[in-house]
Structures are given as C-alpha cells and as structure tokens.
Design an enzyme around this catalytic site. Structure first.
Site, PDB file in Angstrom:
ATOM      1  N   ARG A 133      45.818   0.082 -21.424  1.00 20.17           N
ATOM      2  CA  ARG A 133      46.623  -0.549 -20.376  1.00 20.17           C
ATOM      3  C   ARG A 133      45.817  -0.650 -19.100  1.00 20.17           C
ATOM      4  O   ARG A 133      45.236   0.331 -18.641  1.00 20.17           O
ATOM      5  CB  ARG A 133      47.884   0.288 -20.123  1.00 20.17           C
ATOM      6  N   ARG A 192      51.437  -6.322 -21.509  1.00 18.23           N
ATOM      7  CA  ARG A 192      50.794  -5.020 -21.571  1.00 18.23           C
ATOM      8  C   ARG A 192      50.609  -4.558 -23.009  1.00 18.23           C
ATOM      9  O   ARG A 192      51.427  -4.842 -23.889  1.00 18.23           O
ATOM     10  CB  ARG A 192      51.569  -3.971 -20.765  1.00 18.23           C
TER      11      ARG A 192
HETATM   12  N1  PH2 Z   1      59.233  -4.833 -20.126  1.00 19.95           N
HETATM   13  C1  PH2 Z   1      59.083  -5.322 -18.927  1.00 19.95           C
HETATM   14  C2  PH2 Z   1      59.472  -6.687 -18.570  1.00 19.95           C
HETATM   15  N2  PH2 Z   1      60.156  -7.374 -19.596  1.00 19.95           N
HETATM   16  N3  PH2 Z   1      60.979  -7.566 -21.767  1.00 19.95           N
HETATM   17  C3  PH2 Z   1      61.169  -7.039 -22.990  1.00 19.95           C
HETATM   18  N4  PH2 Z   1      61.811  -7.730 -23.917  1.00 19.95           N
HETATM   19  N5  PH2 Z   1      60.721  -5.783 -23.296  1.00 19.95           N
HETATM   20  C4  PH2 Z   1      60.055  -5.019 -22.390  1.00 19.95           C
HETATM   21  O1  PH2 Z   1      59.651  -3.877 -22.707  1.00 19.95           O
HETATM   22  C5  PH2 Z   1      59.848  -5.543 -21.095  1.00 19.95           C
HETATM   23  C6  PH2 Z   1      60.330  -6.840 -20.822  1.00 19.95           C
HETATM   24  C7  PH2 Z   1      58.464  -4.513 -17.877  1.00 19.95           C
HETATM   25  O2  PH2 Z   1      58.365  -3.199 -18.203  1.00 19.95           O
HETATM   26 MG    MG Z   2      56.457   1.085 -17.367  1.00 19.02          MG
HETATM   27 MG    MG Z   3      58.949  -1.032 -18.783  1.00 20.69          MG
END
Ligand code: PH2
Ligand code: MG
Ligand code: MG
Length: 141
Positions: A84, A94
């Site tokens: 990361r 990420r």
């Molecule tokens: N994490 C985010 C922003 N958007 N969307 C999904 N579907 N899953 C995530 O883990 C996610 C996100 C920022 O941490």
């Molecule tokens: Mg986080």
């Molecule tokens: Mg998150």
C-alpha cells in the site's frame, strides 16, 4: 483481551490472496488472535471515486491485547508490507485496506483514530460481513 472487528478491502492486484495473506499476517502478531473471518464479496466502489476497479471486501473478528492505537499501527504496518502506498487521492484504489471498525464498545475520537469507524453504518460492504460474524448494531445477534 478485547473483541475488535477489522474491515478488509482490496481493489488492486491479487485481491483474494492479499486479503487471505493479510489475515494470516495479522494472526501472526502475538497481540492478536483471529477468531473468525467472513466470506469475501465483490462490491462496486462507494464514495467520491466511482471510477476505480471493483473491491473485494470482508471483515475479521479478533481478540486482542493491543490498545486501539497499537492495533491501528499494526494495521497500517501490514498495509505497507503488502504494497500500500498512500500517494493517490483519499478513497482511491489500494492493494490493501485494513480498517479498525470496532474495538469492544469503546468510542474513540482522536487524530487518525475514530472508532466505531465513522462510515460503518452506511456501508453495506462493511455491515454485511459484520452481520456474518454475528455483530449487529443493536448489540444483539
Ligand atoms: N473503500 C473505500 C472507498 N470505497 N468501496 C467499496 N466497495 N469497498 C471499499 O472497501 C471501499 C470503497 C475507502 O476505504
Ligand atoms: Mg483504511
Ligand atoms: Mg476503508
């Protein structure tokens, strides 16, 4: 020991292998016992940046002797170990995202550390894995 819940997410690279290996890495820490891991589900990106690859999301229940701050530091260290890099926009793609969702019934609002996770209740990709692990917002399951 305190029961805590960790959100798992990835949308770059070998997502499933990364999540599995990250949970193993977490379990290898002497201060953390992994109690249960949810299934992983593919989810569409939520939030400000919609044009990014789909996520694989899940959650893990742990018992820990670490303080919330130490646990957070461990999660950030593992994210870095798994490649990361925090250089893009917030909420962007990420290789690995480990979020401290809940730490016992503690409410924490410190720089860099907010528990319960501030967006927990509005995100199906967090609530569904938590429900699978037997957690519910009301405290009953
Ligand atoms: N994490 C985010 C922003 N958007 N969307 C999904 N579907 N899953 C995530 O883990 C996610 C996100 C920022 O941490
Ligand atoms: Mg986080
Ligand atoms: Mg998150």
């Amino acid at each position: 020991m305190t029961r805590a819940y960790i959100g798992l997410g990835a949308n770059l690279g070998e997502r499933e292998a990364t999540l599995r290996d990250a949970v193993e890495r977490l379990a290898a820490d002497p201060g953390v016992q992994v109690v249960a891991v949810s299934s992983f589900r593919q989810t569409d990106p939520v939030g400000a940046i919609r044009h990014q690859p789909p996520f694989l999301n899940g959650a893990a229940a742990v018992e820990t002797s670490l303080t919330p701050r130490r646990l957070l530091e461990l999660l950030l260290r593992i994210e870095t170990e798994f490649g990361r890099r925090r250089q893009g926009p917030q909420g962007g793609p990420r290789t690995l995202d480990l979020d401290l969702l809940l730490y016992g019934d503690e409410e924490i609002d410190e720089p860099g550390l907010r528990v319960p996770h501030p967006r927990l209740h509005e995100r199906a990709f967090v609530l569904e894995p938590l429900a699978e692990l037997g957690w519910s917002p009301s405290g009953r399951s």
